[in-house]
Write a protein that holds these residues in place. Sequence first.
Motif, PDB file in Angstrom:
ATOM      1  N   GLY A 158       0.817  -1.211   0.000  1.00 41.54           N
ATOM      2  CA  GLY A 158       0.000   0.000   0.000  1.00 41.54           C
ATOM      3  C   GLY A 158       0.847   1.255   0.000  1.00 41.54           C
ATOM      4  N   PHE A 159       1.971   1.193   0.685  1.00 42.54           N
ATOM      5  CA  PHE A 159       2.897   2.324   0.733  1.00 42.54           C
ATOM      6  C   PHE A 159       3.391   2.680  -0.668  1.00 42.54           C
ATOM      7  N   ILE A 160       3.776   1.662  -1.447  1.00 43.23           N
ATOM      8  CA  ILE A 160       4.301   1.898  -2.789  1.00 43.23           C
ATOM      9  C   ILE A 160       3.223   2.485  -3.698  1.00 43.23           C
ATOM     10  N   ILE A 161       2.004   1.948  -3.623  1.00 40.76           N
ATOM     11  CA  ILE A 161       0.913   2.465  -4.453  1.00 40.76           C
ATOM     12  C   ILE A 161       0.640   3.925  -4.113  1.00 40.76           C
ATOM     13  N   SER A 162       0.565   4.253  -2.830  1.00 47.97           N
ATOM     14  CA  SER A 162       0.325   5.634  -2.424  1.00 47.97           C
ATOM     15  C   SER A 162       1.483   6.540  -2.831  1.00 47.97           C
ATOM     16  N   LEU A 163       2.696   5.996  -2.810  1.00 52.52           N
ATOM     17  CA  LEU A 163       3.878   6.757  -3.206  1.00 52.52           C
ATOM     18  C   LEU A 163       3.719   7.308  -4.619  1.00 52.52           C
ATOM     19  N   PHE A 164       3.314   6.445  -5.539  1.00 54.71           N
ATOM     20  CA  PHE A 164       3.171   6.870  -6.926  1.00 54.71           C
ATOM     21  C   PHE A 164       1.902   7.697  -7.137  1.00 54.71           C
ATOM     22  N   ALA A 165       0.827   7.369  -6.415  1.00 56.21           N
ATOM     23  CA  ALA A 165      -0.418   8.136  -6.545  1.00 56.21           C
ATOM     24  C   ALA A 165      -0.211   9.576  -6.102  1.00 56.21           C
ATOM     25  N   ILE A 166       0.461   9.760  -4.973  1.00 59.60           N
ATOM     26  CA  ILE A 166       0.689  11.104  -4.458  1.00 59.60           C
ATOM     27  C   ILE A 166       1.654  11.877  -5.355  1.00 59.60           C
ATOM     28  N   SER A 167       2.688  11.205  -5.829  1.00 55.17           N
ATOM     29  CA  SER A 167       3.627  11.867  -6.733  1.00 55.17           C
ATOM     30  C   SER A 167       2.915  12.334  -7.991  1.00 55.17           C
ATOM     31  N   SER A 168       2.000  11.515  -8.510  1.00 51.00           N
ATOM     32  CA  SER A 168       1.195  11.908  -9.665  1.00 51.00           C
ATOM     33  C   SER A 168       0.331  13.117  -9.341  1.00 51.00           C
ATOM     34  N   SER A 169      -0.219  13.155  -8.130  1.00 54.47           N
ATOM     35  CA  SER A 169      -1.065  14.268  -7.721  1.00 54.47           C
ATOM     36  C   SER A 169      -0.278  15.569  -7.636  1.00 54.47           C
ATOM     37  N   VAL A 170       0.961  15.476  -7.164  1.00 57.04           N
ATOM     38  CA  VAL A 170       1.814  16.669  -7.091  1.00 57.04           C
ATOM     39  C   VAL A 170       2.056  17.224  -8.488  1.00 57.04           C
ATOM     40  N   GLY A 171       2.325  16.334  -9.443  1.00 60.97           N
ATOM     41  CA  GLY A 171       2.501  16.783 -10.818  1.00 60.97           C
ATOM     42  C   GLY A 171       1.232  17.386 -11.398  1.00 60.97           C
ATOM     43  N   SER A 172       0.081  16.791 -11.048  1.00 65.73           N
ATOM     44  CA  SER A 172      -1.201  17.301 -11.533  1.00 65.73           C
ATOM     45  C   SER A 172      -1.480  18.695 -10.987  1.00 65.73           C
ATOM     46  N   LEU A 173      -1.131  18.926  -9.717  1.00 65.72           N
ATOM     47  CA  LEU A 173      -1.334  20.248  -9.132  1.00 65.72           C
ATOM     48  C   LEU A 173      -0.489  21.295  -9.856  1.00 65.72           C
ATOM     49  N   PHE A 174       0.718  20.924 -10.216  1.00 69.25           N
ATOM     50  CA  PHE A 174       1.603  21.833 -10.938  1.00 69.25           C
ATOM     51  C   PHE A 174       1.006  22.180 -12.300  1.00 69.25           C
ATOM     52  N   ILE A 175       0.480  21.182 -12.999  1.00 64.73           N
ATOM     53  CA  ILE A 175      -0.135  21.400 -14.309  1.00 64.73           C
ATOM     54  C   ILE A 175      -1.400  22.247 -14.180  1.00 64.73           C
ATOM     55  N   ASP A 176      -2.199  21.968 -13.117  1.00 70.40           N
ATOM     56  CA  ASP A 176      -3.399  22.775 -12.876  1.00 70.40           C
ATOM     57  C   ASP A 176      -3.042  24.250 -12.734  1.00 70.40           C
ATOM     58  N   HIS A 177      -1.963  24.516 -12.028  1.00 70.65           N
ATOM     59  CA  HIS A 177      -1.546  25.900 -11.798  1.00 70.65           C
ATOM     60  C   HIS A 177      -1.114  26.568 -13.101  1.00 70.65           C
ATOM     61  N   ILE A 178      -0.413  25.840 -13.951  1.00 73.24           N
ATOM     62  CA  ILE A 178       0.077  26.419 -15.202  1.00 73.24           C
ATOM     63  C   ILE A 178      -1.074  26.727 -16.155  1.00 73.24           C
ATOM     64  N   PHE A 179      -2.002  25.768 -16.283  1.00 74.39           N
ATOM     65  CA  PHE A 179      -3.081  25.912 -17.261  1.00 74.39           C
ATOM     66  C   PHE A 179      -4.380  26.446 -16.655  1.00 74.39           C
ATOM     67  N   LYS A 180      -4.335  26.864 -15.378  1.00 78.01           N
ATOM     68  CA  LYS A 180      -5.486  27.458 -14.711  1.00 78.01           C
ATOM     69  C   LYS A 180      -6.710  26.531 -14.738  1.00 78.01           C
ATOM     70  N   ARG A 181      -6.467  25.253 -14.535  1.00 83.15           N
ATOM     71  CA  ARG A 181      -7.563  24.289 -14.569  1.00 83.15           C
ATOM     72  C   ARG A 181      -8.347  24.327 -13.263  1.00 83.15           C
ATOM     73  N   ASP A 182      -9.665  24.108 -13.348  1.00 78.62           N
ATOM     74  CA  ASP A 182     -10.517  24.083 -12.173  1.00 78.62           C
ATOM     75  C   ASP A 182     -10.287  22.802 -11.380  1.00 78.62           C
ATOM     76  N   MET A 183     -10.537  22.878 -10.066  1.00 81.18           N
ATOM     77  CA  MET A 183     -10.434  21.710  -9.212  1.00 81.18           C
ATOM     78  C   MET A 183     -11.585  20.749  -9.499  1.00 81.18           C
ATOM     79  N   VAL A 184     -11.303  19.457  -9.395  1.00 87.42           N
ATOM     80  CA  VAL A 184     -12.322  18.428  -9.582  1.00 87.42           C
ATOM     81  C   VAL A 184     -12.424  17.611  -8.298  1.00 87.42           C
ATOM     82  N   TRP A 185     -13.643  17.573  -7.738  1.00 86.08           N
ATOM     83  CA  TRP A 185     -13.866  16.832  -6.496  1.00 86.08           C
ATOM     84  C   TRP A 185     -14.245  15.395  -6.836  1.00 86.08           C
TER      85      TRP A 185
END
Length: 412
Positions: free
Chosen positions: A376-403
């Motif tokens: 579970g640790f490894i899966i969360s490791l990659f999921a969170i890392s992906s989320s960090v990258g997504s947040l960076f992309i959201d900031h660049i392209f001014k994308r809205d948050m999705v719940w």
Amino acid sequence: MALLLFIIVLIMMVYALRHILFTLSRLFGQQRHPYIDIDSAQWPLITVFIAAHNEEKVIAGCIEALLNSNYPADCLRIVPVNDRSADRTRDIIDSYVLAYPGRITPYHRIGGKPGKAAALKDALIHAQGDIAIIFDADYIPGRGLLKQLTSPFFDPEVGAVMGRVVPMNAGVNLLTRMLDLERSGGYQVDQQARMNLKLVPQYGGTVGGVRLSAVDAVGGWHDNVLAEDTDITYRLLINGWKTIYTNRSECYEEVPEDWTVRIKQVKRWAKGHNQVLIRYWFPFVTSSYLTLRERVDGLLLLLVFIMPPLLLIGWLLAIILYFFNEGSLVSTLIPVFALMAYGTMGNFAAFFEITIAVLLDGNRHRLLLLPLNLFGFIISLFAISSSVGSLFIDHIFKRDMVWEKTIRYRKV
């Protein structure tokens, strides 16, 4: 590269030492439960909000549990917040309104900005009294829980209160059992240790409450974040309000039963938490209301969801150095890497925190699952890392948050 790898290792060691300190505090330190024994008092008027979006499977259980609370009925307002539900949630809520006249005031939201934070922001306007207690619809509070969550607010410095979350579906499959271990470590040890050491307990957005006058004083409820609980925790702390954790105030939730739902949940938490990091790290470390220990612990808590990509970078650097014939350096750091792999990720409950939590809960047989938590640790490791990258992309392209709503599994 070697210097960067060494810095990463040092940062990970700080987190490992933090978990060791928390574990020792939980085992041998003075356990702080300053408000837990208050049973008779002049109880204030409180409003209990139930956040609900397509919750036909679980909303009835939460409402019935609140109706059976031992909190004085004349001081309790129950407000189910039906946020644009497309199932039978509204009908179920209205049936309880008819069955218990005067006790339940529904808030049916048919438009507006999507997401829990936005729905609660609209609903809080209709609160009565200065204390708002908030539950997600899948939670089932015990009879005495409302008194336990309200009593800390007799202290005028308290701005938020958080209880302990316990999975009710822990025995369904391997994932739920692993999440049960995570919750045990995160609350029984991590949160309680922060309370013991007068550090930074965290309001978790459900099974807790806020002082509405304090929320208004720090700028109101924000609806432009995915982690409204972390957002309000830090804004309250920055402005001198305390957050209290009550470990004995247990409430029961459903945890995800399949990995797809779990990964979406973790990614939402990570993105929301890192939004708070970007906004408040500097005001937090410079706040005159906080002690040095609170600033250090609060900053480490803010950085928790940055550690996964940092850890991956460390692994990548180690591989590169190995192929550049720096094997002696990498081999020297192997024991440190082993420690940080097992003991750094605060929100996943470091393995030794889980061990102590399981022992304190009296469920020793659950320790057999401990090695599987690395998966579970490894899966969360990659999921969170992906989320960090997504947040960076959201900031660049001014994308809205999705719940991303967490799926419910309970039978209707």
